[in-house]
Design a protein around this motif. Structure first.
Motif, PDB file in Angstrom:
ATOM      1  N   ARG A  55       0.732  -1.224   0.101  1.00 52.25           N
ATOM      2  CA  ARG A  55      -0.011   0.035   0.099  1.00 52.25           C
ATOM      3  C   ARG A  55       0.889   1.228   0.118  1.00 52.25           C
ATOM      4  NH1 ARG A  55      -5.519   1.333   1.356  1.00 52.25           N
ATOM      5  NH2 ARG A  55      -5.550   3.764   1.639  1.00 52.25           N
ATOM      6  N   TRP A  56       1.837   1.347   0.816  1.00 48.23           N
ATOM      7  CA  TRP A  56       2.711   2.575   0.754  1.00 48.23           C
ATOM      8  C   TRP A  56       3.392   2.768  -0.420  1.00 48.23           C
ATOM      9  CZ3 TRP A  56       7.888   3.020  -0.110  1.00 48.23           C
ATOM     10  CH2 TRP A  56       8.213   4.507   0.052  1.00 48.23           C
ATOM     11  N   TRP A  57       4.013   1.689  -1.236  1.00 49.65           N
ATOM     12  CA  TRP A  57       4.570   1.688  -2.325  1.00 49.65           C
ATOM     13  C   TRP A  57       3.541   2.329  -3.334  1.00 49.65           C
ATOM     14  CZ3 TRP A  57       9.124   1.986  -4.547  1.00 49.65           C
ATOM     15  CH2 TRP A  57       9.518   1.660  -5.743  1.00 49.65           C
ATOM     16  N   ARG A  58       2.444   1.935  -3.524  1.00 50.58           N
ATOM     17  CA  ARG A  58       1.440   2.343  -4.515  1.00 50.58           C
ATOM     18  C   ARG A  58       1.041   3.863  -4.401  1.00 50.58           C
ATOM     19  NH1 ARG A  58      -1.193  -2.507  -3.667  1.00 50.58           N
ATOM     20  NH2 ARG A  58      -2.736  -1.675  -2.340  1.00 50.58           N
ATOM     21  N   LYS A  59       0.816   4.077  -3.032  1.00 49.30           N
ATOM     22  CA  LYS A  59       0.414   5.420  -2.528  1.00 49.30           C
ATOM     23  C   LYS A  59       1.598   6.575  -2.515  1.00 49.30           C
ATOM     24  CE  LYS A  59      -3.922   4.500  -1.744  1.00 49.30           C
ATOM     25  NZ  LYS A  59      -5.253   5.246  -2.027  1.00 49.30           N
ATOM     26  N   ALA A  60       2.545   6.253  -2.233  1.00 51.24           N
ATOM     27  CA  ALA A  60       3.625   7.086  -1.877  1.00 51.24           C
ATOM     28  C   ALA A  60       5.062   7.068  -2.495  1.00 51.24           C
ATOM     29  CB  ALA A  60       3.711   7.598  -0.459  1.00 51.24           C
ATOM     30  N   GLY A  61       5.279   5.736  -2.822  1.00 51.95           N
ATOM     31  CA  GLY A  61       6.829   5.457  -3.075  1.00 51.95           C
ATOM     32  C   GLY A  61       7.206   5.369  -4.593  1.00 51.95           C
ATOM     33  N   ARG A  62       6.462   4.955  -5.292  1.00 51.22           N
ATOM     34  CA  ARG A  62       6.926   4.400  -6.615  1.00 51.22           C
ATOM     35  C   ARG A  62       7.100   5.329  -7.682  1.00 51.22           C
ATOM     36  NH1 ARG A  62       1.850   1.298  -8.991  1.00 51.22           N
ATOM     37  NH2 ARG A  62       0.286   3.146  -8.660  1.00 51.22           N
ATOM     38  N   ASP A  63       6.577   6.858  -7.499  1.00 52.50           N
ATOM     39  CA  ASP A  63       6.694   7.806  -8.145  1.00 52.50           C
ATOM     40  C   ASP A  63       7.976   8.668  -7.998  1.00 52.50           C
ATOM     41  OD1 ASP A  63       4.602   7.020  -9.421  1.00 52.50           O
ATOM     42  OD2 ASP A  63       3.211   8.158  -8.135  1.00 52.50           O
ATOM     43  N   ASP A  64       8.670   8.539  -6.962  1.00 54.86           N
ATOM     44  CA  ASP A  64       9.736   9.391  -6.774  1.00 54.86           C
ATOM     45  C   ASP A  64      11.016   8.624  -5.817  1.00 54.86           C
ATOM     46  OD1 ASP A  64      11.443  11.441  -6.365  1.00 54.86           O
ATOM     47  OD2 ASP A  64       9.886  12.836  -5.583  1.00 54.86           O
ATOM     48  N   MET A  65      11.823   8.239  -6.387  1.00 56.47           N
ATOM     49  CA  MET A  65      13.032   7.334  -5.796  1.00 56.47           C
ATOM     50  C   MET A  65      13.795   8.482  -5.129  1.00 56.47           C
ATOM     51  SD  MET A  65      12.382   4.427  -5.926  1.00 56.47           S
ATOM     52  CE  MET A  65      13.805   3.735  -4.859  1.00 56.47           C
ATOM     53  N   SER A  66      13.769   9.654  -5.484  1.00 59.85           N
ATOM     54  CA  SER A  66      14.676  10.555  -4.585  1.00 59.85           C
ATOM     55  C   SER A  66      14.006  10.807  -3.347  1.00 59.85           C
ATOM     56  CB  SER A  66      14.916  11.871  -5.374  1.00 59.85           C
ATOM     57  OG  SER A  66      13.766  12.387  -5.630  1.00 59.85           O
ATOM     58  N   PHE A  67      12.686  10.914  -3.312  1.00 59.52           N
ATOM     59  CA  PHE A  67      11.945  10.934  -2.272  1.00 59.52           C
ATOM     60  C   PHE A  67      12.140  10.026  -1.031  1.00 59.52           C
ATOM     61  CE2 PHE A  67       7.952   9.581   0.058  1.00 59.52           C
ATOM     62  CZ  PHE A  67       7.760  10.571   1.119  1.00 59.52           C
ATOM     63  N   VAL A  68      11.981   8.742  -1.645  1.00 63.51           N
ATOM     64  CA  VAL A  68      12.402   7.445  -1.040  1.00 63.51           C
ATOM     65  C   VAL A  68      13.800   7.469  -0.331  1.00 63.51           C
ATOM     66  CG1 VAL A  68      12.792   4.879  -1.113  1.00 63.51           C
ATOM     67  CG2 VAL A  68      10.844   5.896  -2.205  1.00 63.51           C
ATOM     68  N   ASP A  69      14.851   7.765  -1.227  1.00 63.76           N
ATOM     69  CA  ASP A  69      16.118   7.780  -0.618  1.00 63.76           C
ATOM     70  C   ASP A  69      16.152   8.956   0.396  1.00 63.76           C
ATOM     71  OD1 ASP A  69      17.166   6.024  -2.202  1.00 63.76           O
ATOM     72  OD2 ASP A  69      17.712   7.059  -3.809  1.00 63.76           O
ATOM     73  N   GLY A  70      15.496  10.043   0.438  1.00 71.63           N
ATOM     74  CA  GLY A  70      15.574  11.038   1.470  1.00 71.63           C
ATOM     75  C   GLY A  70      14.982  10.544   2.671  1.00 71.63           C
ATOM     76  N   ILE A  71      14.084   9.910   2.494  1.00 74.46           N
ATOM     77  CA  ILE A  71      13.539   9.465   4.139  1.00 74.46           C
ATOM     78  C   ILE A  71      13.778   8.004   4.607  1.00 74.46           C
ATOM     79  CG2 ILE A  71      11.572  10.965   3.431  1.00 74.46           C
ATOM     80  CD1 ILE A  71       9.720   8.242   2.967  1.00 74.46           C
ATOM     81  N   ALA A  72      14.365   7.226   3.848  1.00 73.46           N
ATOM     82  CA  ALA A  72      14.534   5.635   4.082  1.00 73.46           C
ATOM     83  C   ALA A  72      15.592   5.755   5.381  1.00 73.46           C
ATOM     84  CB  ALA A  72      14.793   4.823   3.154  1.00 73.46           C
ATOM     85  N   SER A  73      15.470   4.675   6.202  1.00 70.56           N
ATOM     86  CA  SER A  73      16.554   4.530   7.232  1.00 70.56           C
ATOM     87  C   SER A  73      16.434   2.931   7.163  1.00 70.56           C
ATOM     88  CB  SER A  73      16.579   5.192   8.542  1.00 70.56           C
ATOM     89  OG  SER A  73      15.085   4.867   8.919  1.00 70.56           O
ATOM     90  N   ALA A  74      17.519   2.684   8.199  1.00 76.08           N
ATOM     91  CA  ALA A  74      17.677   0.952   8.188  1.00 76.08           C
ATOM     92  C   ALA A  74      16.669   0.271   8.686  1.00 76.08           C
ATOM     93  CB  ALA A  74      19.217   1.099   8.926  1.00 76.08           C
ATOM     94  N   THR A  75      16.752  -0.794   8.629  1.00 73.01           N
ATOM     95  CA  THR A  75      15.678  -1.722   9.319  1.00 73.01           C
ATOM     96  C   THR A  75      16.055  -1.899  10.867  1.00 73.01           C
ATOM     97  OG1 THR A  75      17.114  -3.573   8.716  1.00 73.01           O
ATOM     98  CG2 THR A  75      15.230  -3.007   7.448  1.00 73.01           C
ATOM     99  N   ARG A  76      15.156  -2.178  11.535  1.00 71.23           N
ATOM    100  CA  ARG A  76      15.283  -2.282  13.031  1.00 71.23           C
ATOM    101  C   ARG A  76      15.241  -3.654  13.386  1.00 71.23           C
ATOM    102  NH1 ARG A  76      15.088   2.677  11.442  1.00 71.23           N
ATOM    103  NH2 ARG A  76      14.961   4.386  12.594  1.00 71.23           N
ATOM    104  N   PRO A  77      15.829  -4.226  14.496  1.00 73.00           N
ATOM    105  CA  PRO A  77      15.813  -5.185  15.165  1.00 73.00           C
ATOM    106  C   PRO A  77      14.409  -5.273  16.092  1.00 73.00           C
ATOM    107  CG  PRO A  77      17.481  -4.051  16.445  1.00 73.00           C
ATOM    108  CD  PRO A  77      16.908  -3.401  15.113  1.00 73.00           C
ATOM    109  N   ALA A  78      14.185  -6.498  16.639  1.00 71.06           N
ATOM    110  CA  ALA A  78      13.089  -6.415  17.719  1.00 71.06           C
ATOM    111  C   ALA A  78      13.141  -5.591  18.660  1.00 71.06           C
ATOM    112  CB  ALA A  78      12.841  -7.762  18.051  1.00 71.06           C
ATOM    113  N   GLY A  79      12.231  -4.761  19.039  1.00 71.97           N
ATOM    114  CA  GLY A  79      12.328  -3.674  20.149  1.00 71.97           C
ATOM    115  C   GLY A  79      11.197  -2.604  19.735  1.00 71.97           C
TER     116      GLY A  79
END
Length: 170
Positions: A76-100
């Motif tokens: 859902r996120w990909w269809r709504k917000a992510g797929r149209d602008d990879m520079s946007f994705v690169d600007g907000i993405a951060s690393a996956t997190r462990p359990a916590g």
């Protein structure tokens, strides 16, 4: 006497600033420890959509640093917000997190930094794990209704999720 006046003035400043605290929403998200099967840290997206289903703000995006090809699995996120602008994705993405336990704060502003209108919105939390499950949790919020707190039940991929809205003027 001067010390007393200064103390009262400083106390009044703190009280008045608390009374006019900027509105904010907090999402307290728990990723449970999963011990059965092959475990990979999940991709997580937390975002807000307006009443028409249009993305307003991506609050958090946790992905593997070389996993852009897997972003589409956060469907859902990909269809709504992510797929149209990879520079946007690169600007907000951060690393996956462990359990916590993780706290995500939002100042109730859209991607352009503009304060949201008092209206109904939906908070989405999408969690996807390779060789694991997929959960999409949603919660409606009404910015015109004032402060609130809600606790969403645990799912396969999330623990209990607490969402709090505070500082809203009525």
């Amino acid at each position: 006497m001067r010390h007393l006046i200064r103390t009262v003035a400083v106390s009044a400043l703190f009280v008045s600033s608390a009374a006019f605290a900027a509105p904010q929403m907090t999402v307290d998200l728990t990723l449970p420890e999963i011990t059965e099967g092959q475990y990979h840290r999940p991709y997580v997206a937390v975002w807000v959509e307006d009443a028409q289903g249009q993305p307003v703000k991506t609050l958090s995006l946790w992905v593997w640093d070389e996993g852009h090809k897997w972003l589409k699995d956060i469907r859902r996120w990909w269809r709504k917000a992510g797929r149209d602008d990879m520079s946007f994705v690169d600007g907000i993405a951060s690393a996956t997190r462990p359990a916590g336990h993780y706290k995500i704060d939002w100042d109730l502003k859209d991607e352009a930094g503009k304060a949201l209108e008092p209206a109904r919105y939906t908070v989405f939390i999408e969690v996807v794990r390779e060789h694991g499950g997929r959960d999409l949790v949603r919660q409606n919020i009404d910015l015109a209704a004032g402060d609130f707190s809600v606790q969403l039940p645990a799912t396969t991929e999330t623990g209990v999720i607490d969402i709090r809205l505070s500082g809203m003027a009525r």
